[in-house]
Design an enzyme around this catalytic site. Structure first.
Site, PDB file in Angstrom:
ATOM      1  N   ARG A 263      46.634  47.446  38.380  1.00  0.00           N
ATOM      2  CA  ARG A 263      46.277  46.061  38.253  1.00  0.00           C
ATOM      3  C   ARG A 263      45.535  45.761  39.698  1.00  0.00           C
ATOM      4  O   ARG A 263      45.723  46.337  40.634  1.00  0.00           O
ATOM      5  CB  ARG A 263      47.662  45.001  38.521  1.00  0.00           C
ATOM      6  CG  ARG A 263      48.469  44.796  37.064  1.00  0.00           C
ATOM      7  CD  ARG A 263      47.485  43.972  36.024  1.00  0.00           C
ATOM      8  NE  ARG A 263      48.354  44.003  34.907  1.00  0.00           N
ATOM      9  CZ  ARG A 263      48.177  44.724  33.687  1.00  0.00           C
ATOM     10  NH1 ARG A 263      47.490  45.700  33.749  1.00  0.00           N
ATOM     11  NH2 ARG A 263      48.838  44.605  32.516  1.00  0.00           N
ATOM     12  N   GLU A 292      39.745  38.788  36.945  1.00  0.00           N
ATOM     13  CA  GLU A 292      38.996  39.309  35.850  1.00  0.00           C
ATOM     14  C   GLU A 292      38.448  37.992  34.811  1.00  0.00           C
ATOM     15  O   GLU A 292      39.166  37.402  34.819  1.00  0.00           O
ATOM     16  CB  GLU A 292      39.858  40.327  35.031  1.00  0.00           C
ATOM     17  CG  GLU A 292      40.363  41.339  35.781  1.00  0.00           C
ATOM     18  CD  GLU A 292      41.075  42.366  35.132  1.00  0.00           C
ATOM     19  OE1 GLU A 292      41.691  42.257  34.050  1.00  0.00           O
ATOM     20  OE2 GLU A 292      41.724  43.240  35.983  1.00  0.00           O
ATOM     21  N   HIS A 314      38.618  46.793  32.594  1.00  0.00           N
ATOM     22  CA  HIS A 314      40.021  46.776  32.097  1.00  0.00           C
ATOM     23  C   HIS A 314      39.976  47.393  30.687  1.00  0.00           C
ATOM     24  O   HIS A 314      40.485  46.733  29.642  1.00  0.00           O
ATOM     25  CB  HIS A 314      40.602  45.437  32.030  1.00  0.00           C
ATOM     26  CG  HIS A 314      42.032  45.281  32.199  1.00  0.00           C
ATOM     27  ND1 HIS A 314      42.768  44.419  32.920  1.00  0.00           N
ATOM     28  CD2 HIS A 314      42.940  46.266  31.751  1.00  0.00           C
ATOM     29  CE1 HIS A 314      44.226  44.727  32.608  1.00  0.00           C
ATOM     30  NE2 HIS A 314      44.379  45.937  32.186  1.00  0.00           N
TER      31      HIS A 314
HETATM   32  P1  NAD Z   1      56.357  52.073  34.898  1.00  0.00           P
HETATM   33  O1  NAD Z   1      57.152  50.660  35.026  1.00  0.00           O
HETATM   34  O2  NAD Z   1      56.905  52.947  33.740  1.00  0.00           O
HETATM   35  O3  NAD Z   1      55.824  52.574  36.114  1.00  0.00           O
HETATM   36  C1  NAD Z   1      55.618  52.077  37.379  1.00  0.00           C
HETATM   37  C2  NAD Z   1      56.255  53.019  38.483  1.00  0.00           C
HETATM   38  O4  NAD Z   1      55.845  52.200  39.590  1.00  0.00           O
HETATM   39  C3  NAD Z   1      57.659  52.828  38.507  1.00  0.00           C
HETATM   40  O5  NAD Z   1      58.254  54.134  38.519  1.00  0.00           O
HETATM   41  C4  NAD Z   1      57.952  51.933  39.760  1.00  0.00           C
HETATM   42  O6  NAD Z   1      59.096  52.567  40.420  1.00  0.00           O
HETATM   43  C5  NAD Z   1      56.857  52.304  40.623  1.00  0.00           C
HETATM   44  N1  NAD Z   1      56.787  51.414  41.639  1.00  0.00           N
HETATM   45  C6  NAD Z   1      57.126  50.288  41.984  1.00  0.00           C
HETATM   46  N2  NAD Z   1      56.748  49.906  43.131  1.00  0.00           N
HETATM   47  C7  NAD Z   1      56.348  50.924  43.791  1.00  0.00           C
HETATM   48  C8  NAD Z   1      55.512  50.999  44.957  1.00  0.00           C
HETATM   49  N3  NAD Z   1      55.511  49.985  45.893  1.00  0.00           N
HETATM   50  N4  NAD Z   1      54.773  52.144  45.323  1.00  0.00           N
HETATM   51  C9  NAD Z   1      54.681  53.090  44.538  1.00  0.00           C
HETATM   52  N5  NAD Z   1      55.441  53.032  43.212  1.00  0.00           N
HETATM   53  C10 NAD Z   1      55.933  51.911  42.964  1.00  0.00           C
HETATM   54  O7  NAD Z   1      54.824  51.271  34.226  1.00  0.00           O
HETATM   55  P2  NAD Z   1      53.913  52.081  33.434  1.00  0.00           P
HETATM   56  O8  NAD Z   1      54.032  51.967  31.938  1.00  0.00           O
HETATM   57  O9  NAD Z   1      53.406  53.771  33.981  1.00  0.00           O
HETATM   58  O10 NAD Z   1      52.712  51.170  33.810  1.00  0.00           O
HETATM   59  C11 NAD Z   1      52.116  50.842  35.148  1.00  0.00           C
HETATM   60  C12 NAD Z   1      51.428  49.849  35.069  1.00  0.00           C
HETATM   61  O11 NAD Z   1      50.002  50.243  34.702  1.00  0.00           O
HETATM   62  C13 NAD Z   1      51.669  48.686  34.278  1.00  0.00           C
HETATM   63  O12 NAD Z   1      52.545  47.590  35.232  1.00  0.00           O
HETATM   64  C14 NAD Z   1      50.285  48.031  34.068  1.00  0.00           C
HETATM   65  O13 NAD Z   1      49.976  46.808  35.240  1.00  0.00           O
HETATM   66  C15 NAD Z   1      49.306  49.133  34.403  1.00  0.00           C
HETATM   67  N6  NAD Z   1      48.467  49.154  33.151  1.00  0.00           N
HETATM   68  C16 NAD Z   1      46.986  49.173  33.109  1.00  0.00           C
HETATM   69  C17 NAD Z   1      46.613  49.436  32.065  1.00  0.00           C
HETATM   70  C18 NAD Z   1      44.982  49.262  31.767  1.00  0.00           C
HETATM   71  O14 NAD Z   1      44.381  49.029  30.905  1.00  0.00           O
HETATM   72  N7  NAD Z   1      44.283  49.399  33.093  1.00  0.00           N
HETATM   73  C19 NAD Z   1      47.106  49.979  30.761  1.00  0.00           C
HETATM   74  C20 NAD Z   1      48.249  50.105  30.906  1.00  0.00           C
HETATM   75  C21 NAD Z   1      49.096  49.755  32.010  1.00  0.00           C
END
Ligand code: NAD
Length: 365
Positions: A263, A292, A314
């Site tokens: 994000r 965005e 995005h």
């Molecule tokens: P997820 O919840 O499975 O994984 C996120 C991980 O980040 C978790 O393991 C959590 O413990 C960790 N985390 C939390 N705080 C942290 C910190 N301070 N430092 C390091 N790690 C930390 O989520 P996911 O399914 O892997 O998705 C991750 C993110 O990717 C989503 O929340 C979304 O915002 C983003 N995303 C973006 C797109 C895009 O189109 N660009 C698509 C999908 C997801």
């Protein structure tokens, strides 16, 4: 008859609702509706609301739906646009579309990384602009190989682990950082796979993977790829807002590249633009932004850093099947609609805590 308002057309999966006799009202414009319109629609007594990351869903929306709104179905895995505390206070379950976009997002992050390191943008410009005057061993520029390099994966949740799989296939060494969730079993299996590939001669060099502290990950990595949710100060013990800032960007090697598909607000864009301009890091590829669409006056658009900075709209989950499939095990659209149906039709014995796509289960215990 159940009534649903979708703030955006999410494609043919909406027919699943129409076929079940739902009245489905879809906001017709490709741009997001104003929050006042969402409030008006919710206030009209709809049962379900389909949202995207563009919609701010907070107390004002839940208040408008008091007594009538039964579910918010978010078409995304990230849900930082939904105020979870407000949803819980009004006891409205909200769903997301985790898992089905994991591989698509991870592969896109990897492609961004490759495009950045091997300078695909600048190289194609040479060809198209007829500036490719000769073949030469190192002119006008060279890229950096990915194979054999070290990557830091920041956040080892679903997408982080999928990214690890892609990077292991490119014979990369992998540093992992996640303060809240560490999947040691997965990391062990990747190491075993790396060792087997080396033992069988599939990869020449031995490679490794390990969890390390944040600072070590940034100090050592040739590439840093970010896979965390947006967590603002006070929302959890591990906030990610401006995790990459003036101070932490200085921990990266001047030859290192940053890739962000998580994000926008996870990266302080002003600090990043300065780091690129002062050559404190070698490059960055971004899919997400603090605001965005990316504003025209964003410092990231500075022509002085154009060759070092890839800017995508995005787009990481934007594969046809991932975005549009009506199959809840394949597509965001299918999963979004199924999450809404689960709540409105009382699947799983009506127990919200058992519904797989509901996020805020804590509000119902
Ligand atoms: P997820 O919840 O499975 O994984 C996120 C991980 O980040 C978790 O393991 C959590 O413990 C960790 N985390 C939390 N705080 C942290 C910190 N301070 N430092 C390091 N790690 C930390 O989520 P996911 O399914 O892997 O998705 C991750 C993110 O990717 C989503 O929340 C979304 O915002 C983003 N995303 C973006 C797109 C895009 O189109 N660009 C698509 C999908 C997801």
């Amino acid at each position: 008859m159940k009534r649903v308002f979708a703030t955006c057309d999410i494609g043919p999966a909406l027919d699943m609702l129409r076929e079940r006799g739902y009245a489905v009202d879809v906001y017709p414009s490709p741009e997001p509706p104003a929050q006042s319109l969402i409030i008006e629609k919710v206030g009209s007594g709809i049962d379900g609301l389909i949202t995207t990351l563009r919609d701010k869903i907070d107390a004002a929306v839940f208040e408008a739906g008091k007594g009538t709104l039964k579910v918010v179905a978010q078409y995304a895995v990230g849900f930082d646009n939904i105020n979870r505390a407000d949803a819980n206070r009004y006891k409205v379950p909200f769903t997301n579309t985790a898992d089905v976009l994991t591989e698509a997002t991870a592969e896109f992050a990897f492609f961004m990384l490759g495009s950045l390191a091997r300078k695909l943008w600048s190289a194609e410009h040479l060809t198209r602009e007829n500036k490719w005057g000769f073949w030469h061993p190192y002119l006008p520029f060279l890229g950096d190989e990915v194979t054999g390099k070290t990557i830091a994966i920041i956040g080892t949740g679903r997408i982080g682990l999928a990214m690890i799989k892609k990077c292991a296939g490119f014979d990369m060494n992998i540093l992992c950082y996640d303060p809240a969730y560490q999947n040691h079993e997965f990391i062990k299996s990747i190491q075993e796979t790396m060792d087997l590939r080396h033992a069988r001669g599939i990869q020449k060099e031995k490679t490794w993977i390990k969890y390390v502290p944040f600072e070590e990950a940034l100090h050592e990595a040739d590439f840093v790829s970010v896979h965390v949710p947006l967590i603002r100060e006070g929302e959890s013990a591990t906030p990610t807002f401006h995790l990459f800032n003036e101070r932490t960007l200085r921990m990266m090697k001047p030859t290192a590249f940053l890739v962000n598909t998580s994000r926008g607000p996870v990266v302080d864009e002003g600090a990043l633009a300065r780091a690129l301009k002062e050559n404190r890091i070698a490059g960055a590829a971004l899919d997400v932004y603090e605001k965005e669409p990316l504003p025209v006056d964003s410092p990231l658009r500075d022509p002085a850093i154009e060759d070092l900075c890839r800017l995508l709209p995005h787009f990481a989950s934007a594969g046809k099947i991932t975005r549009l499939s009506s199959d809840p095990d394949k597509g965001m659209a299918g999963r979004c609609v199924q999450g809404l149906i689960d709540v409105l039709e009382g699947n799983y014995g009506g127990d919200v805590k058992k519904m797989p796509y509901v996020v805020n289960k804590e509000a119902f215990s």
